[in-house]
Scaffold this active site. Sequence first.
Site, short mmCIF file in Angstrom:
data_model
loop_
_atom_site.label_atom_id
_atom_site.label_comp_id
_atom_site.label_asym_id
_atom_site.label_seq_id
_atom_site.Cartn_x
_atom_site.Cartn_y
_atom_site.Cartn_z
N ARG A 16 0.85 -1.19 0.00
CA ARG A 16 0.00 0.00 0.00
C ARG A 16 0.89 1.24 0.00
O ARG A 16 1.71 1.41 0.90
CB ARG A 16 -0.90 0.00 1.25
CG ARG A 16 -1.70 1.26 1.40
CD ARG A 16 -2.63 1.26 2.61
NE ARG A 16 -3.17 2.60 2.74
CZ ARG A 16 -3.20 3.34 3.84
NH1 ARG A 16 -2.77 2.83 4.98
NH2 ARG A 16 -3.65 4.56 3.83
N HIS A 70 -2.78 10.95 1.17
CA HIS A 70 -2.21 10.70 2.50
C HIS A 70 -1.59 12.03 2.96
O HIS A 70 -0.38 12.13 3.19
CB HIS A 70 -1.19 9.56 2.46
CG HIS A 70 -0.93 8.92 3.79
ND1 HIS A 70 -1.08 7.56 4.03
CD2 HIS A 70 -0.52 9.44 4.98
CE1 HIS A 70 -0.76 7.28 5.29
NE2 HIS A 70 -0.41 8.41 5.89
N GLU A 122 -7.16 8.40 6.84
CA GLU A 122 -7.44 9.03 8.13
C GLU A 122 -7.89 10.49 8.04
O GLU A 122 -7.19 11.40 8.49
CB GLU A 122 -6.19 8.95 9.03
CG GLU A 122 -5.76 7.54 9.33
CD GLU A 122 -4.56 7.48 10.28
OE1 GLU A 122 -3.93 8.53 10.52
OE2 GLU A 122 -4.27 6.39 10.79
N ASN A 179 -7.17 1.76 10.22
CA ASN A 179 -5.83 1.89 10.79
C ASN A 179 -5.99 1.79 12.30
O ASN A 179 -6.76 2.55 12.89
CB ASN A 179 -5.21 3.24 10.45
CG ASN A 179 -4.88 3.36 8.97
OD1 ASN A 179 -5.04 2.42 8.20
ND2 ASN A 179 -4.42 4.53 8.57
N TYR A 193 -3.91 1.50 16.03
CA TYR A 193 -2.62 1.57 16.73
C TYR A 193 -2.68 1.30 18.21
O TYR A 193 -1.79 0.69 18.77
CB TYR A 193 -1.97 2.95 16.49
CG TYR A 193 -1.38 3.08 15.12
CD1 TYR A 193 -0.08 2.65 14.87
CD2 TYR A 193 -2.12 3.57 14.05
CE1 TYR A 193 0.48 2.73 13.60
CE2 TYR A 193 -1.58 3.64 12.78
CZ TYR A 193 -0.28 3.22 12.56
OH TYR A 193 0.27 3.27 11.30
N GLU A 203 -3.28 -0.24 8.36
CA GLU A 203 -2.06 0.10 9.10
C GLU A 203 -2.17 -0.46 10.50
O GLU A 203 -3.21 -0.35 11.15
CB GLU A 203 -1.89 1.63 9.25
CG GLU A 203 -1.51 2.35 7.99
CD GLU A 203 -1.36 3.86 8.20
OE1 GLU A 203 -1.04 4.29 9.34
OE2 GLU A 203 -1.57 4.59 7.23
C1 GBH Z 1 -0.89 6.91 11.04
O1 GBH Z 1 -1.63 7.82 11.79
C2 GBH Z 1 -0.56 7.53 9.73
O2 GBH Z 1 -1.48 7.11 8.73
C3 GBH Z 1 0.85 7.28 9.27
O3 GBH Z 1 1.17 8.14 8.23
C4 GBH Z 1 1.79 7.44 10.45
O4 GBH Z 1 3.13 7.37 10.08
C5 GBH Z 1 1.47 6.37 11.43
O5 GBH Z 1 0.14 6.45 11.83
C6 GBH Z 1 2.31 6.42 12.70
O6 GBH Z 1 2.06 7.60 13.40
O7 GBH Z 1 -3.01 7.12 22.52
O8 GBH Z 1 -4.84 5.63 21.91
O9 GBH Z 1 -5.09 8.01 21.67
C7 GBH Z 1 -1.78 7.48 13.16
C8 GBH Z 1 -2.95 8.15 13.81
C9 GBH Z 1 -3.89 8.93 15.82
C10 GBH Z 1 -2.85 6.81 15.81
C11 GBH Z 1 -3.69 9.05 17.29
C12 GBH Z 1 -2.66 6.87 17.29
C13 GBH Z 1 -3.39 7.98 19.32
C14 GBH Z 1 -3.46 6.71 20.08
N1 GBH Z 1 -2.84 8.13 15.25
N2 GBH Z 1 -3.64 7.73 17.89
S1 GBH Z 1 -4.14 6.90 21.64
#
Ligand code: GBH
Length: 462
Positions: free
Chosen positions: A75, A119, A165, A294, A296, A368
């Site tokens: 991707r 993006h 996002e 996505n 995380y 992601e």
């Molecule tokens: C992604 O965004 C992006 O798409 C990518 O480009 C980037 O490199 C990658 O992540 C890494 O940063 O503590 O539970 O509140 C990530 C978006 C939003 C994910 C905020 C984590 C906070 C987690 N992020 N979120 S929390």
Amino acid sequence: MNSFPSDFVWGAATASYQIEGGWLENGKGLSIWDAFTHIPGKIDNGDTGDVACDHFHKFKDDIALMAQLGLKAYRFSISWSRIYPDGRNAVNPAGIQFYSNLIDELLKHDITPWVTLYHWDLPLALELELDGWRNPAMAEIFARYASTCFQHFGDRVKYWITFNEPWVVAIFGHGNGVMAPGRVSNTEPYQVAHQLLRAHGLAVEAYRRNFQPHQNGLIGITNVGDWREPLTDSEKDRESAERALEFMLGWFADPIYFGQYPACMRERVGEKLPRFSEEDMASIQGSCDFFGLNHYSTMYASHIEESEGVQIDPYANFGIAEDQDINLSSDPSWRKTHFGWNIVPWGCRKMLQWISRRYDHPEIFIMENGCSFDNELVDGQAHDPQRIDFLSGYLGECHKAIEDGVKLKGYFLWSLMDNFEWAHGFSKRFGIIYVDYPTGKRYPKESAGWYSEVIQNNGLRD
Ligand code: GBH
């Protein structure tokens, strides 16, 4: 062995500004990220993406590495200002050529391209001349750019993602301003989100009308969904967690699946929340062939009466705090990544189940998932056991979700290689391939070998 379905898509992901470099090359115009990174103080260590991983010149070697790892899918995103240097007038043939070559090289190695159209690197001219995503005229302009991509690449690209996002564009780009274009406001995020959804709708409409019938591809959007677990079993906390999920993921997914913003947003945001016209809705509702997620991290959510004055972590999902009245917190027992995000694999399974239930069992792709750790290169080797741990935890929960009946169809690891991590520059390493920035050399980390085995086995060892 925890085996995955035989047609499971195993991939890795990147984004144009984070890896390409070549910021002024072959007729490319500037993007808002080119400008933002050159404002002193915006990015850690004054880093910029001018060169980044120099993927613009090294893409063939990078694809050879992907093939060695056995990736089935890759991707990447297209830099809009390579295609249209000023965003909307003349097409830059060299930009088309670059992505065309990239796609051909992937196909030559049997790697399926999954392409994100946006993006975050908006052509700067559109920001300066039209106020970027604040302007309702952007939807048509985006659809035109998208159509140019469908036209030139759609014979070979069968998986399209309109936006990555939109939540981040709205909140980090126009709410707290930590990302380009760096606007600070508690009303603009709602307007911007609205225009992004309209733009998504028009691009999908154009694809379905003019390209999908003969190109036979699929199209969707990718949203960020971090899990919110009620801090206690109280009704207030359970409502808060639900509200937090709706303010993050429901904000963008509800209009697509239900034709309107979540009820709690309509009530709480009131006049600040724009309304969709019938025409908008005709293109937005039902506009996804798959659900892109996505994922995380996870936080606890609890209720607070009045969030005015609460200390806010600009990287957490408070969004516009005063509209939500949610307090987010962590469990002291949770381990954290180098970024400070909690490592909570079971949150991934709960997130997948929530999506499945709420949106009536769509096919989901994790577009992601990954983590940053401060890995060092020692004698050409990068050991990253924490990443292997993270990935096996999250993939294990994905496997359980599939057993629960969630239609999870694929997984893209963030990221293929260390890259320019937005406001944090090169200080955060998310890759399974180590990039030595001074020399530009790539070194697959231990996790790359591990992931390659997972792909080969189509599953995780018990
Ligand atoms: C992604 O965004 C992006 O798409 C990518 O480009 C980037 O490199 C990658 O992540 C890494 O940063 O503590 O539970 O509140 C990530 C978006 C939003 C994910 C905020 C984590 C906070 C987690 N992020 N979120 S929390």
